[in-house]
Design an enzyme around this catalytic site. Structure first.
Site, PDB file in Angstrom:
ATOM      1  N   ASP A 146       0.868  -1.281   0.024  1.00 40.55           N
ATOM      2  CA  ASP A 146      -0.039   0.140   0.074  1.00 40.55           C
ATOM      3  C   ASP A 146       0.993   1.233  -0.206  1.00 40.55           C
ATOM      4  O   ASP A 146       2.235   1.272   0.381  1.00 40.55           O
ATOM      5  CB  ASP A 146      -0.885   0.003   1.260  1.00 40.55           C
ATOM      6  CG  ASP A 146      -1.914   0.817   1.121  1.00 40.55           C
ATOM      7  OD1 ASP A 146      -2.237   1.674  -0.031  1.00 40.55           O
ATOM      8  OD2 ASP A 146      -2.818   0.903   2.120  1.00 40.55           O
ATOM      9  N   GLU A 159       3.081   4.823  -4.000  1.00 43.76           N
ATOM     10  CA  GLU A 159       3.231   5.948  -5.226  1.00 43.76           C
ATOM     11  C   GLU A 159       4.666   6.589  -5.486  1.00 43.76           C
ATOM     12  O   GLU A 159       5.087   6.745  -6.275  1.00 43.76           O
ATOM     13  CB  GLU A 159       2.205   6.886  -5.232  1.00 43.76           C
ATOM     14  CG  GLU A 159       0.775   6.231  -5.652  1.00 43.76           C
ATOM     15  CD  GLU A 159      -0.046   5.407  -4.605  1.00 43.76           C
ATOM     16  OE1 GLU A 159      -0.473   4.621  -4.693  1.00 43.76           O
ATOM     17  OE2 GLU A 159       0.738   5.923  -3.433  1.00 43.76           O
ATOM     18  N   ASP A 208      -8.597   4.096  -3.660  1.00 44.95           N
ATOM     19  CA  ASP A 208      -9.606   4.953  -2.222  1.00 44.95           C
ATOM     20  C   ASP A 208     -10.618   5.202  -2.991  1.00 44.95           C
ATOM     21  O   ASP A 208     -10.739   6.599  -3.180  1.00 44.95           O
ATOM     22  CB  ASP A 208      -8.946   5.818  -1.637  1.00 44.95           C
ATOM     23  CG  ASP A 208      -7.609   5.054  -0.651  1.00 44.95           C
ATOM     24  OD1 ASP A 208      -7.614   3.906  -0.605  1.00 44.95           O
ATOM     25  OD2 ASP A 208      -6.791   5.955  -0.271  1.00 44.95           O
TER      26      ASP A 208
END
Length: 816
Positions: free
Chosen positions: A409, A412, A484
């Site tokens: 998670d 990025e 999300d």
């Protein structure tokens, strides 16, 4: 400066503009295996065939080619295809069995691709400052827009299925509550498919810099690709249809390995489940309520202060013990890790990472420090081989604690705004690049490191890795979920479209947060989401920390019953689904398929009304419904289709409208379809009954299904430990043929029950009253019984027959 002085200065000096530099005319070239290489006035170029329908075009201002790649499985073609090179009328022609590539020598380098009939498939723009240009370090390729041309793919980007008239930015970004199609998303897949005039082609822009794809946004005559740096380096694909393009593309960027079978089951997640007793209660409740489940997911709160490799022992005093208890219930654990290593003097990983020099650094050698909520962190440089090795060894803490699902998670990375200073240095496997070139592959290389850790320490298990951030080629290492999202109807539909877009981009194992991650949603939204969600390749229910509970029973008895029915249907479909995952691993054709794969020239499948419909495998057509819809108009493409609930036959190239109560999702089956199913199980690890149910829907076309099974857990299938056989429906020969078994894996099934839908009368058979999607009758207790019976009886009677036979290793022929 006042306006008069500014104008005077402009008059004297002229406007100051960046120089748009065309690469100029070809000044020399020479033949190489498969193509040519040469120089223009201002650059070097190479045009080379990697296959009969695959051409690589490279233009660079650098002295040497950069052959390093994270996206490609090989930096050289596997074979040198037959190519003839000739020069004619100021053009160089490269001719393959499928394509003619025409390269203008003057007035500047310009490439055009034509089929064997001379029809243009794709071509560079003509004119000064077009075709291929550089503005400083920025590189651009300009392509002529063909009349009616459509564009699909580009992975995780928002907007409609057809990108014509839009622009897409690829720059991996933590886009919380995403919704604006002008903003970049978590992943970058610079590959798209063009469709026009009964021609289909693909283009993969092999460049990791931030890029912008313009599909005629304010430029009605051309499309363009712009990157902030690097080379103009792209692969052009041609041959057959969309499926062939995907097979070609994934032959270069890799295909998904067979995942563990349990990962295809239902996953229940929350930010966050703790303490340990709560996780156990969730598992026990699923088993008590007989809602199938294979995995419970632990978000970052299982960690001590969100620090990878450190479990919060106050919340989870005995993680191995918990994992062992869940294992007895046939439930796996997946757990979150992020790339940030907290600045904490008590945290051994931080001190060790500094000592081993595994963190991202500035150009002056100082480690990069930035906040990833809620702490300041160093960040592992996953492009550094020694950092990957460091991560691989530290991530051993997951299997040591009985956890076999690796959730990557925030990769990025999700620092503030996902902004990385340009002057960061990425190792890039010794090639040393700045953040402009390195950022987009960061999440992919983290997923790669986790995958390789699972291989090293998984004791022979197939890895399951889940990532949020990715680049082209991610399918080799990881599944993806689409970030999300919000608990709103538009995200239900958008999640379906992201599934099929990623499938069109070579990434097949995908799915959204079922029910919506952000917000509370409502009962009807959850019901509709779980109905369509079970047809995602990856199925996970996930909800943020401060929102309402989102377990199937949290929305009342009706939602619980709907969840039990549809999740159960997915588990009954597991022989079909696993066989389709096997097909994907072999061909790159996705499991969740946009209708444009089989119908690229049908304008209806691109209509915003119908673009959310998709095929689950090759047989089941699924049309999602929002919480507000009780009636639905569905478009059925070419062919004949059966209503799954009634077996009524419908003609394709038509719209159909029907009422759909809250417990019924529009589902249709393609004529001639072959769908193997099994008895209901509560986990993929539970053995079904020994009878394989094979549903065959009568049609006029011959069809073949490749049935596949193995142990679902190890890599033994690579040594022949699998069971594979073809199932063939031949309407002209009036027979169903089960081919001889291949492989030495003992099938779970000893008998086959063939259920014939829509067939003419079959001697010796008996009517079958069992619907494919069992469990809808359970709703009768939740509705007015008279109304329910009226809805049920209004459906045409099922026209089915069934036949039963034993399965041997040899060919089995069933006549009808």
């Amino acid at each position: 400066m006042n306006r008069f002085l500014y104008c005077l200065l402009l008059f004297i000096t002229g406007p100051v503009v960046a120089q748009v530099q065309s690469i100029g005319r070809i000044v020399s070239y020479t033949s190489i295996p498969g193509g040519i290489t040469g120089r223009t006035a201002d650059a070097r170029f190479e045009v080379r065939a990697w296959g009969d329908g695959i051409i690589r075009v490279r233009v660079s201002k650098q002295r040497q080619w950069n052959d390093f790649s994270y996206a490609l499985v090989s930096t050289q073609p596997a074979t040198n295809p037959a190519v003839t090179v000739q020069e004619k009328a100021g053009r160089i022609l490269l001719v393959t069995p499928l394509l003619t590539v025409s390269i203008d020598k003057a007035p500047f380098f310009r490439v055009s691709f034509s089929d064997k009939n001379g029809e243009v498939i794709n071509e560079d723009m003509a004119g000064a400052g077009l075709a291929t240009t550089f503005i400083g370090d920025k590189v651009s390729v300009y392509k002529k827009l063909q009349p009616g041309e459509r564009f699909v793919g580009l992975g995780e980007c928002l907007g409609n299925l057809d990108k014509r008239g839009t622009g897409v930015t690829l720059s991996n970004t933590d886009n919380y509550k995403y919704g604006d199609p002008r903003l970049p998303m978590y992943s970058s897949i610079p590959f798209f498919i063009g469709i026009h005039h009964h021609q289909v082609y693909g283009l993969f822009f092999h460049n990791t810099y931030r890029s912008f794809f313009n599909f005629g946004l304010s430029t009605p005559d051309f499309a363009s690709i712009n990157a902030d740096g690097g080379d103009a380096d792209y692969f052009f694909f041609y041959g057959g249809g969309v499926g062939d393009i995907l097979t070609q593309y994934t032959s270069l960027t890799g295909r998904m390995p067979l995942p563990p079978l349990w990962s295809l089951g239902y996953h229940q997640s929350r930010c966050s489940y703790y303490p340990q007793s709560n996780v156990l209660w969730i598992a026990e409740t699923f088993r008590k309520k007989q809602i199938p489940i294979d995995c419970i997911v632990l978000d970052a709160d299982y960690l001590q202060d969100y620090e990878p490799f450190r479990i919060n022992t106050r919340r989870f005093p005995d993680m191995p013990g918990l994992a062992a208890q869940l294992k007895k219930m046939d439930i796996e654990l997946t757990a979150s890790v992020n790339p940030g290593i907290k600045l904490d003097s008590t945290y051994p990983a931080n001190a060790d990472g500094l000592k081993k020099d595994v963190f991202l650094k500035y150009a002056d050698g100082r480690p990069f420090v930035s906040e990833m909520a809620p702490s300041l962190n160093h960040y592992v440089d996953f492009t550094d081989p020694k950092a990957r090795t460091w991560w691989i060894d530290h991530l051993k803490f997951l299997p040591d604690n009985g956890i076999h699902g690796y959730w990557n998670d925030m990769n990025e990375p999700a620092v503030a705004g996902s902004y990385l200073p340009d002057n960061l240095v990425f190792d890039f496997d010794g090639h040393k690049v700045n953040a402009l070139e390195g950022k987009n592959v960061y999440g992919m290389q983290m997923a790669r490191s986790s995958y390789e850790s699972a291989l090293k320490y998984g004791e022979g298990r197939r890895p399951f890795v889940l990532t949020r951030s990715a680049f082209a080629g991610i399918q080799r290492y990881s599944a993806m979920w689409s970030g999300d999202n919000q608990a709103k109807d538009e995200y239900l539909l958008g999640g379906v479209l992201l599934n099929t877009q990623l499938g069109l981009s070579g990434v097949p194992f995908v799915g959204p947060d079922l029910g919506g991650y952000i917000g509370d949603g409502n009962k009807d939204l959850y019901k509709r989401w779980v109905e369509v969600g079970v047809f995602s390749p990856f199925v996970r229910n996930h909800r943020e920390f401060f929102s309402n509970a989102s377990e199937p029973w949290a929305y009342g008895e009706e939602a619980e019953a709907i969840s039990r029915t549809y999740i159960g249907f997915r588990y009954r479909l597991m022989p079909y689904l696993y066989s389709k995952f096997y097909e994907t691993a072999q061909t790159g054709i996705p499991v969740a398929r946009s209708l444009c794969i089989d119908n690229p020239f049908d304008p209806q499948v691109f209509d915003p009304v119908y673009q959310y419909e998709f095929l689950f495998g090759d047989a089941l057509l699924v049309a999602p419904l929002t919480s507000m819809e009780k009636e639905k108009k569905v478009y059925l493409p070419h062919g004949e289709w059966y209503d799954l609930y009634s077996d009524s036959l419908l003609t394709g190239n038509n719209e159909t409208r029907a009422e759909y109560p809250i417990y019924r999702l529009p589902l249709f089956v393609k004529a001639s379809a072959i769908i193997p199913m099994q008895s209901l199980v509560q986990s993929t690890k539970q053995k079904p009954t020994d009878t394989l149910q094979v549903h065959i829907f009568y049609g006029r076309e011959k069809n073949r299904f490749t049935y596949y099974e193995d142990d679902g857990a190890t890599f033994d299938y690579r040594q022949g430990h699998f069971c594979r056989r073809t199932i063939e429906f031949d309407p002209a020969g009036r027979q169903i043929v089960f081919g001889a078994r291949e492989g030495d894996f003992p099938s779970r099934f000893n008998q086959v029950r063939v259920i014939l839908h829509g067939f003419p009368a079959v001697a010796g058979s008996r009517p079958n009253s069992t619907r494919m999607l069992d469990g809808l009758e359970e709703m009768e207790d939740l509705y007015d019984p008279a109304t329910f019976r009226a809805l049920r009886d209004a459906q045409p009677k099922i026209r089915s027959r069934e036949l039963t036979a034993g399965i041997s290793k040899e060919q089995l022929i069933i006549k009808w």
